[in-house]
Motif scaffolding. Structure first.
Motif, short mmCIF file in Angstrom:
data_model
loop_
_atom_site.label_atom_id
_atom_site.label_comp_id
_atom_site.label_asym_id
_atom_site.label_seq_id
_atom_site.Cartn_x
_atom_site.Cartn_y
_atom_site.Cartn_z
N TRP A 183 0.82 -1.16 -0.13
CA TRP A 183 -0.21 -0.11 0.12
C TRP A 183 0.93 1.31 -0.07
O TRP A 183 0.37 2.43 -0.36
CB TRP A 183 -1.10 -0.09 1.14
N LEU A 223 0.63 4.20 -2.65
CA LEU A 223 -0.15 5.44 -2.41
C LEU A 223 0.77 6.49 -2.00
O LEU A 223 0.38 7.91 -2.11
CB LEU A 223 -0.97 5.21 -1.12
N LEU A 279 -5.73 11.20 -3.41
CA LEU A 279 -6.62 10.32 -3.56
C LEU A 279 -7.76 11.00 -4.33
O LEU A 279 -8.05 12.17 -4.00
CB LEU A 279 -7.30 10.01 -2.09
N LYS A 329 -10.16 6.29 -4.86
CA LYS A 329 -10.50 6.06 -3.60
C LYS A 329 -11.18 4.42 -3.69
O LYS A 329 -11.34 4.05 -2.65
CB LYS A 329 -11.54 7.03 -3.08
N LEU A 382 -9.24 1.55 -2.53
CA LEU A 382 -8.72 1.23 -1.42
C LEU A 382 -9.52 -0.05 -0.58
O LEU A 382 -10.53 -0.12 -1.00
CB LEU A 382 -8.88 2.75 -0.38
N HIS A 431 -11.00 1.25 5.58
CA HIS A 431 -9.96 2.19 5.51
C HIS A 431 -10.54 3.66 6.17
O HIS A 431 -11.63 3.85 6.29
CB HIS A 431 -9.53 2.59 4.13
N VAL A 487 -4.97 5.89 6.10
CA VAL A 487 -4.05 6.88 5.06
C VAL A 487 -3.80 8.29 5.51
O VAL A 487 -4.86 8.96 5.79
CB VAL A 487 -4.77 6.71 3.71
#
Length: 80
Positions: free
Chosen positions: A19, A23, A28, A39, A42, A46, A66
């Motif tokens: 991840w 990311l 996002l 998004k 994900l 999350h 995140v």
């Protein structure tokens, strides 16, 4: 050097590395491109945490956290 036992002192293991590579440094959004991660891709569990935002302190090992900066760029990714 301290001993780090995966799953005890650290969480996420290989998943967090995966991840992070997807990311880190991206924003996002609704679609994928060179600077944006969608998004909807994900994990179901999350949350996106902005600077100075309040969050619960409950530990959920399956939840991806995140952390983004003021501009919405991902700065940190962790489970918990």
């Amino acid at each position: 050097m301290p001993l780090v036992v995966p799953g005890i002192q650290s969480s996420g293991g290989d998943q967090i590395n995966e991840w992070s590579s997807k990311l880190m440094g991206k924003k996002l959004g609704d679609n994928h491109d060179e600077v944006t991660f969608a998004k909807q891709d994900l994990p179901q569990e999350h949350r996106v945490l902005q600077p100075d935002s309040m969050s619960t302190m409950d530990h959920r090992p399956d939840r991806l956290n995140v952390h983004v900066d003021e501009q919405g760029t991902v700065k940190n990714v962790r489970y918990g």
